[in-house]
Design a protein around this motif. Sequence first.
Motif, PDB file in Angstrom:
ATOM      1  N   ALA A 442       0.812  -1.216   0.000  1.00 37.82           N
ATOM      2  CA  ALA A 442       0.000   0.000   0.000  1.00 37.82           C
ATOM      3  C   ALA A 442       0.845   1.265   0.000  1.00 37.82           C
ATOM      4  O   ALA A 442       0.439   2.297  -0.555  1.00 37.82           O
ATOM      5  CB  ALA A 442      -0.925   0.005   1.219  1.00 37.82           C
ATOM      6  N   ASP A 443       2.026   1.203   0.615  1.00 37.49           N
ATOM      7  CA  ASP A 443       2.885   2.385   0.785  1.00 37.49           C
ATOM      8  C   ASP A 443       4.340   1.954   0.607  1.00 37.49           C
ATOM      9  O   ASP A 443       5.094   1.844   1.573  1.00 37.49           O
ATOM     10  CB  ASP A 443       2.650   2.977   2.180  1.00 37.49           C
ATOM     11  CG  ASP A 443       3.455   4.238   2.436  1.00 37.49           C
ATOM     12  OD1 ASP A 443       3.950   4.847   1.460  1.00 37.49           O
ATOM     13  OD2 ASP A 443       3.612   4.616   3.613  1.00 37.49           O
ATOM     14  N   PRO A 444       4.762   1.689  -0.621  1.00 41.56           N
ATOM     15  CA  PRO A 444       6.082   1.092  -0.868  1.00 41.56           C
ATOM     16  C   PRO A 444       7.244   1.898  -0.308  1.00 41.56           C
ATOM     17  O   PRO A 444       8.270   1.310   0.070  1.00 41.56           O
ATOM     18  CB  PRO A 444       6.147   1.017  -2.399  1.00 41.56           C
ATOM     19  CG  PRO A 444       4.729   1.063  -2.859  1.00 41.56           C
ATOM     20  CD  PRO A 444       3.995   1.897  -1.862  1.00 41.56           C
ATOM     21  N   ASP A 445       7.126   3.215  -0.238  1.00 39.94           N
ATOM     22  CA  ASP A 445       8.240   4.051   0.214  1.00 39.94           C
ATOM     23  C   ASP A 445       8.171   4.398   1.700  1.00 39.94           C
ATOM     24  O   ASP A 445       8.990   5.187   2.183  1.00 39.94           O
ATOM     25  CB  ASP A 445       8.290   5.350  -0.608  1.00 39.94           C
ATOM     26  CG  ASP A 445       8.525   5.079  -2.085  1.00 39.94           C
ATOM     27  OD1 ASP A 445       9.392   4.235  -2.394  1.00 39.94           O
ATOM     28  OD2 ASP A 445       7.837   5.683  -2.919  1.00 39.94           O
ATOM     29  N   GLY A 446       7.197   3.843   2.402  1.00 34.01           N
ATOM     30  CA  GLY A 446       7.097   4.134   3.831  1.00 34.01           C
ATOM     31  C   GLY A 446       6.803   5.589   4.133  1.00 34.01           C
ATOM     32  O   GLY A 446       7.241   6.142   5.137  1.00 34.01           O
ATOM     33  N   ARG A 447       6.048   6.225   3.248  1.00 32.02           N
ATOM     34  CA  ARG A 447       5.757   7.642   3.437  1.00 32.02           C
ATOM     35  C   ARG A 447       4.867   7.883   4.661  1.00 32.02           C
ATOM     36  O   ARG A 447       4.934   8.917   5.305  1.00 32.02           O
ATOM     37  CB  ARG A 447       5.068   8.181   2.178  1.00 32.02           C
ATOM     38  CG  ARG A 447       5.359   9.643   1.923  1.00 32.02           C
ATOM     39  CD  ARG A 447       5.362   9.947   0.464  1.00 32.02           C
ATOM     40  NE  ARG A 447       6.342   9.181  -0.273  1.00 32.02           N
ATOM     41  CZ  ARG A 447       7.647   9.437  -0.283  1.00 32.02           C
ATOM     42  NH1 ARG A 447       8.127  10.433   0.425  1.00 32.02           N
ATOM     43  NH2 ARG A 447       8.468   8.707  -1.002  1.00 32.02           N
ATOM     44  N   PHE A 450       4.664   3.603  10.007  1.00 28.30           N
ATOM     45  CA  PHE A 450       4.067   3.236  11.277  1.00 28.30           C
ATOM     46  C   PHE A 450       5.213   2.885  12.210  1.00 28.30           C
ATOM     47  O   PHE A 450       5.847   1.850  12.069  1.00 28.30           O
ATOM     48  CB  PHE A 450       3.127   2.051  11.087  1.00 28.30           C
ATOM     49  CG  PHE A 450       2.380   1.662  12.332  1.00 28.30           C
ATOM     50  CD1 PHE A 450       1.590   2.589  12.990  1.00 28.30           C
ATOM     51  CD2 PHE A 450       2.460   0.383  12.825  1.00 28.30           C
ATOM     52  CE1 PHE A 450       0.889   2.229  14.126  1.00 28.30           C
ATOM     53  CE2 PHE A 450       1.757   0.009  13.958  1.00 28.30           C
ATOM     54  CZ  PHE A 450       0.980   0.934  14.615  1.00 28.30           C
ATOM     55  N   GLY A 451       5.494   3.772  13.175  1.00 28.77           N
ATOM     56  CA  GLY A 451       6.676   3.612  13.997  1.00 28.77           C
ATOM     57  C   GLY A 451       7.766   4.544  13.502  1.00 28.77           C
ATOM     58  O   GLY A 451       7.501   5.494  12.751  1.00 28.77           O
ATOM     59  N   PRO A 452       9.022   4.320  13.892  1.00 26.68           N
ATOM     60  CA  PRO A 452      10.116   5.204  13.470  1.00 26.68           C
ATOM     61  C   PRO A 452      10.209   5.287  11.956  1.00 26.68           C
ATOM     62  O   PRO A 452      10.080   4.291  11.259  1.00 26.68           O
ATOM     63  CB  PRO A 452      11.365   4.523  14.067  1.00 26.68           C
ATOM     64  CG  PRO A 452      10.837   3.721  15.219  1.00 26.68           C
ATOM     65  CD  PRO A 452       9.474   3.248  14.792  1.00 26.68           C
ATOM     66  N   ARG A 453      10.439   6.496  11.450  1.00 25.91           N
ATOM     67  CA  ARG A 453      10.495   6.695  10.000  1.00 25.91           C
ATOM     68  C   ARG A 453      11.832   6.225   9.440  1.00 25.91           C
ATOM     69  O   ARG A 453      12.874   6.306  10.090  1.00 25.91           O
ATOM     70  CB  ARG A 453      10.319   8.180   9.670  1.00 25.91           C
ATOM     71  CG  ARG A 453       8.929   8.715   9.985  1.00 25.91           C
ATOM     72  CD  ARG A 453       8.724  10.077   9.338  1.00 25.91           C
ATOM     73  NE  ARG A 453       7.429  10.638   9.676  1.00 25.91           N
ATOM     74  CZ  ARG A 453       6.306  10.300   9.089  1.00 25.91           C
ATOM     75  NH1 ARG A 453       6.307   9.393   8.144  1.00 25.91           N
ATOM     76  NH2 ARG A 453       5.163  10.861   9.455  1.00 25.91           N
ATOM     77  N   PRO A 454      11.814   5.745   8.169  1.00 30.20           N
ATOM     78  CA  PRO A 454      13.085   5.425   7.508  1.00 30.20           C
ATOM     79  C   PRO A 454      13.977   6.655   7.448  1.00 30.20           C
ATOM     80  O   PRO A 454      13.496   7.778   7.306  1.00 30.20           O
ATOM     81  CB  PRO A 454      12.634   5.007   6.092  1.00 30.20           C
ATOM     82  CG  PRO A 454      11.190   4.630   6.230  1.00 30.20           C
ATOM     83  CD  PRO A 454      10.634   5.501   7.330  1.00 30.20           C
TER      84      PRO A 454
END
Length: 459
Positions: A442-447, A450-454
């Motif tokens: 649903a959100d390939p780039d982790g935009r 959920f939790g700490p961001r990349p």
Amino acid sequence: MPNPLADQLRAAGATTVLTPADPGFPAELAAFNLHTRHNPDVVVAAGTAGDVVAALRVAQDQDVPVTVLGLGHGVLQDTEGGIAISTRGLASVRLDLENRTVRVGAGTAWKEVLETVTPHGLAALCGSSPEVGVIGYVLGGGLGPIARSYGFAADHVQSIEVVTPAHGLVTASATENPDLFWALRGGKGGFGVVTAITLDVFPIETVYGGGLFFDGDDAKAVLDAFASWSATLPLCASASLALINVPPLPDLPEPIRGRFVAHLRFAALDDPARGEEILAPMRAVATPLLGAIGLLPYAQLGLIHSDPTTPMPVNEGGMLLRSLGQDTVDALWAAVGPHAQLPLVAVELRALGGKLAEEPLEPNAVSGRGAAYSLFLLGAPVPELLDTVIPQVIGGVFAAVEPWRAEELLVNFVGRANGPDALRRVWKPAVAERLDAVRRAADPDGRLAFGPRPAALIG
């Protein structure tokens, strides 16, 4: 001061875009938890699903993170930079009497749903506080005052309208995007921006319930009795017990003001005579200082817990217990009784089991079905203690009852005091892996991380 990101959002079709220089900016960031700090570059005050689509498109093009802002009860991390999407402008309630469902827009509080459905003799499975937002509550499972009788709120969802970075606006249901539907009901976040949800409503007009406040001198006896009594509750009844350090505020009732008390909360979906029969063992323990239990209109369900409605700074933590025997009770009391003088507002135990232990007909990602009790700790709202002393105190209490800890957590009861790795311990490993796979799709780039961001999305 020029804000290129705001200009790009407006050009993409976002209707209301606010920057730190705009008067409405702070109001869109306001949260119930005053300990939350949001500092995005811009806020999109969404009024339609199209505004959300535009915001995610620009975030993708500009490689910036996105934070979704609801009513702010369950925020686990602060916001720094990027785009914040405020969903308050999406608030709406539409009742379908024929199908006994209610469609609720994002940004809606439970009290607005109750005001719509209860005049028709119907009930939605709301939480203990009518001030809490519907969407975040349901996405995290939803554990309300009559939960043992009906299960989690997430067990009674018909469909979810959500904007995902990968697919735009889609509907998730048992027949459309079923993997996403499974994940959203209990998986909480990181999949997209939910714009509306359709829930079942039930023919419930009244509840036999309320609360009783017992003096601190009786609190251990009440706690002992609660442990054995709550384990025998019939399916029609739900109960919780909170040990509360009541602040000495002038607007609070004099009998409990400034005192350590035990607050028994009770709800039964049965007639008053049967409700009193169930409750009798707890009434026999001691004479309460204050409180009443009787026949309540469902619209007044919030009176059972009487949760605070005024925003305050909060740090909290939750844990699930496999059992609540006398050894567990003694260990908990030794850790949190009035002799310990801890900076905690409340230590709450909720009896689980009943329908909560059963998988719904349409399976979902809700965790903790095998646990017997939820333990939740709320720290004192003292700003200088929230990030220092409070996490240590809550961690110490959890350590005291560690031998009885259940395998999972309830995501809606995870707080900052649980620590940065808590979200990885909410679900069993196989469920967590499946949720991660749905998030990646649903959100390939982790935009919408959920939790700490990349690291690539920070700064």
